[in-house]
Write an enzyme that holds these catalytic residues in place. Structure first.
Site, PDB file in Angstrom:
ATOM      1  N   GLY A  85       8.606  10.812 -35.981  1.00 41.01           N
ATOM      2  CA  GLY A  85       7.622  10.431 -35.783  1.00 41.01           C
ATOM      3  C   GLY A  85       7.772   9.665 -34.126  1.00 41.01           C
ATOM      4  N   LYS A 116      -1.436  -5.099 -38.482  1.00 39.33           N
ATOM      5  CA  LYS A 116      -2.369  -5.077 -39.491  1.00 39.33           C
ATOM      6  C   LYS A 116      -1.875  -5.716 -40.798  1.00 39.33           C
ATOM      7  CE  LYS A 116      -4.332  -1.086 -37.293  1.00 39.33           C
ATOM      8  NZ  LYS A 116      -3.688  -1.279 -36.014  1.00 39.33           N
ATOM      9  N   LEU A 153       1.012   2.676 -27.348  1.00 36.72           N
ATOM     10  CA  LEU A 153       0.305   3.480 -26.560  1.00 36.72           C
ATOM     11  C   LEU A 153       0.967   4.870 -26.403  1.00 36.72           C
ATOM     12  CD1 LEU A 153      -0.179   1.373 -23.465  1.00 36.72           C
ATOM     13  CD2 LEU A 153      -2.041   2.397 -24.809  1.00 36.72           C
ATOM     14  N   VAL A 200      -5.007   5.414 -30.132  1.00 36.84           N
ATOM     15  CA  VAL A 200      -6.475   5.946 -29.447  1.00 36.84           C
ATOM     16  C   VAL A 200      -6.493   6.666 -28.246  1.00 36.84           C
ATOM     17  CG1 VAL A 200      -6.426   3.604 -28.245  1.00 36.84           C
ATOM     18  CG2 VAL A 200      -8.831   4.637 -29.222  1.00 36.84           C
ATOM     19  N   THR A 224     -15.444   2.199 -31.978  1.00 38.82           N
ATOM     20  CA  THR A 224     -16.070   1.711 -33.017  1.00 38.82           C
ATOM     21  C   THR A 224     -17.021   0.565 -32.965  1.00 38.82           C
ATOM     22  OG1 THR A 224     -14.155   0.358 -33.192  1.00 38.82           O
ATOM     23  CG2 THR A 224     -13.932   2.316 -34.473  1.00 38.82           C
TER      24      THR A 224
END
Length: 612
Positions: free
Chosen positions: A294, A412, A451, A457, A474
């Site tokens: 990843g 989160k 990033l 994003v 959003t």
């Protein structure tokens, strides 16, 4: 053949110039009366020796390589060459006439020396003049970019010089911007300094600028961010010269000028750690990276490879990513002892086999499901991977005597409002609980959005811009903390070195960034105008999504470390037996009623506040 013809033509012109110098010298010396009594004593002497004198000078010109230079690029060095060559050519003529007892007035030799420089120089430099005329003619017919340079220092001056020397770039420096008032109105390599950063928009419009190059390699990240914001008010394409730490040799080339990246807009200095000092625990050790294919995992593998581990184990369920990083590391580190393991962290038996065979000393646990909306729709899968997958790896690290275990966590997990965040908080709880009963040093590293990572994003925005928009955000007020992949990985490695057990390391990531600002800036950096060329649409917060992310829970507090950008949340007491019982009940509920499952997650993570 073409070169030989040019040299023959040049020699012929030099022959004419040499003899013209003598004739003019006689005219000056004798006031234009070449038929007078005094002149008639010397002119015949010159005419009798003219062929030999010309031949001497031509030979000396040849010896001094006057027929080798590329005169279209003539500069001060070539002028010096002409003066020195003319001097020795005149000295050769004087020596010959002295030996032959053929005397001419000394003033003739002085005048011919000066006239040779003028005529020979004029012939040579005419190449450059003609080339410039030709170049201007081409430029008039060619569409070239009008460029503004921000920075009137040495770097800016060198950028201007480079642009002028590379016609193929079709770029013309038009204006320079600098905040130093003493430079206002001055010329930098022929380009005027017209104002400071707050005049960028006005000057860009007035001078019809197409492109802006920021050439201040010594500027701080915050200063660069402010300048980029001013540049973004224009419709110009932005480029930037890398910082001084990237320009190791101090030289500036057009090759170093790059597009402005979104990272340049973070407005803070990159986090730097002394990896050489902090990575001693990796050298000569067996290191396992789960999720090694990843974004974070692969960068971990790259950086770990620099520190000569005994063996690097890349574990991933997705074979394509693992294959890519394997090939990259084999090319970059041919001596690296590398092994790729295709396995799922959910498979306890397989993970047990790997630990039994390889007995990794250090474990970096990066494997996880991380997409908030997808995990909100599939909570069972988030729990299987993020909770029980972490438990499998952590328990094996304890059982087989790993020295360190580093969990990659997320902001989160703080006061989570979604299943993904709640499962990552549970993973942190497992790590904190394990640290109380194990000799392995367990630690978690918590950071914000990365990033350029998979699913972040920025790649999404870039795809939307490439497709002509719209860019979807959003909510107009949604904010996030951002960091670069190398920064995230450096923090992870640093945390592994600092670990004593149970800590959650947090990075000071500066001010949070509004996502809509990020979208607008990325559109501008792509050469478009937001809301005009590329629209931005607000689609509403997704299930479980917060307006603002946090990095620390209230009860954790903050403790400074020796690194001014890294802080530690104090370890919380988590009873392992209680956690074990909660996890057993969680496993029972995975295949059962969804609402009962969510209710149990809220029981395990009291800070989890569900948003739907």
């Amino acid at each position: 053949m073409k070169k030989k013809l040019k040299n023959i033509l040049l020699i012929f012109v030099d022959v004419l110039a040499i003899n013209l110098s003598f004739l003019i010298a006689f005219a000056i010396r004798f006031d234009g009366n070449l038929m007078g009594k005094l002149a008639s004593q010397y002119v015949p002497i010159y005419l009798h020796n003219a062929l030999t004198l010309t031949l001497i000078k031509i030979v000396i010109f040849y010896m001094f390589k006057m027929y080798n230079s590329l005169w279209r690029y003539a500069s001060i060095e070539e002028l010096i060459q002409i003066i020195s060559t003319s001097f020795f050519a005149t000295a050769g003529s004087v020596s010959y006439m002295f030996i032959m007892q053929n005397h001419l007035p000394r003033s003739i030799y002085i005048l011919t020396f000066i006239l040779d420089i003028i005529f020979i120089g004029a012939v040579r430099f005419s190449y450059r003049i003609l080339d410039k005329i030709k170049e201007k003619s081409i430029l008039k017919r060619t569409k070239f970019k009008r460029v503004m340079i921000v920075g009137a220092g040495q770097a800016g001056a060198m950028v201007i010089k480079e642009l002028k020397n590379h016609d193929e770039l079709q770029s013309k420096p038009i204006a320079v911007i600098d905040d130093d008032e003493t430079k206002l109105g001055k010329l930098i390599n022929g380009v005027p300094v017209l104002g400071d950063r707050y005049h960028i928009k006005k000057i860009a419009e007035k001078k019809k600028i197409d492109e802006i190059i920021i050439a201040i390699p010594s500027a701080s990240k915050r200063e660069i961010k402010e300048i980029i914001e001013e540049c973004s008010k224009t419709k110009c394409k932005l480029k930037i010269l890398p910082g001084v730490f990237e320009l190791i040799d101090g030289k500036v080339s057009v090759k170093e000028i790059r597009d402005v990246n979104i990272e340049d807009l973070l407005g803070r200095e990159p986090v730097k750690v002394n990896l050489e000092e902090m990575s001693h625990y990796l050298k000569g050790k067996v290191v396992l990276v789960t999720g090694g294919g990843g974004s974070i995992g692969s960068e971990l593998c790259r950086q770990i490879s620099n520190f000569k581990p005994k063996k690097l184990l890349i574990l991933d369920i997705y074979e394509n990513n693992a294959y890519d990083i394997q090939n990259e590391l084999k090319r970059s580190y041919p001596k690296l002892n590398l092994e790729v393991l295709i396995a799922s962290i959910r498979d306890r038996k397989r993970i047990e086999e790997i630990f039994e065979v390889y007995k990794p000393n250090v474990v970096f646990h990066a494997a996880a499901h991380k997409h908030v909306p997808l995990m909100e729709a599939n909570p069972q899968e988030a729990i299987k991977n993020n909770v029980f997958g972490t438990l499998n790896v952590a328990e094996c690290a304890d059982k087989y005597g790993s020295e360190k275990f580093v969990l990659i966590s997320t902001d989160k997990a703080v006061n989570p409002t979604n299943v993904m965040g709640a499962t990552k908080r549970m993973a942190e709880m497992i790590v904190q609980a394990m640290s109380k009963k194990s000799k392995t040093e367990f630690v978690a590293v918590r950071f914000g959005n990365v990033l350029g990572s998979n699913g972040s994003v920025i790649p999404l925005f870039k795809k939307q811009i490439a497709n002509g928009g719209p860019v979807t955000v959003t909510h107009p007020e949604v904010t996030r903390y951002f960091m670069t992949i190398p920064e995230a990985v450096q923090l992870v490695i640093q945390a592994g070195a600092m670990a004593k057990g149970g800590e959650i390391f947090v990075l000071d990531m500066g001010e949070p960034v509004k996502i809509v600002d990020l979208a607008e800036n990325l559109i501008r950096l792509s050469g478009f105008e937001p809301y005009k060329d590329i629209d931005i649409q607000f689609i509403g917060l997704r299930p479980g999504e917060k307006l603002y992310e946090e990095l620390l829970m209230d009860e954790e507090g903050l403790k400074e470390t020796q690194h001014n950008k890294i802080f530690i949340g104090k370890p919380l007491y988590i009873d392992y037996k209680v956690l074990e019982a909660q996890l057993r009940r969680l496993k029972e509920l995975i295949e059962g009623d969804r609402e009962e499952l969510i209710s149990h997650i809220q029981h395990m993570v009291p800070t989890y506040k569900r948003i739907s």
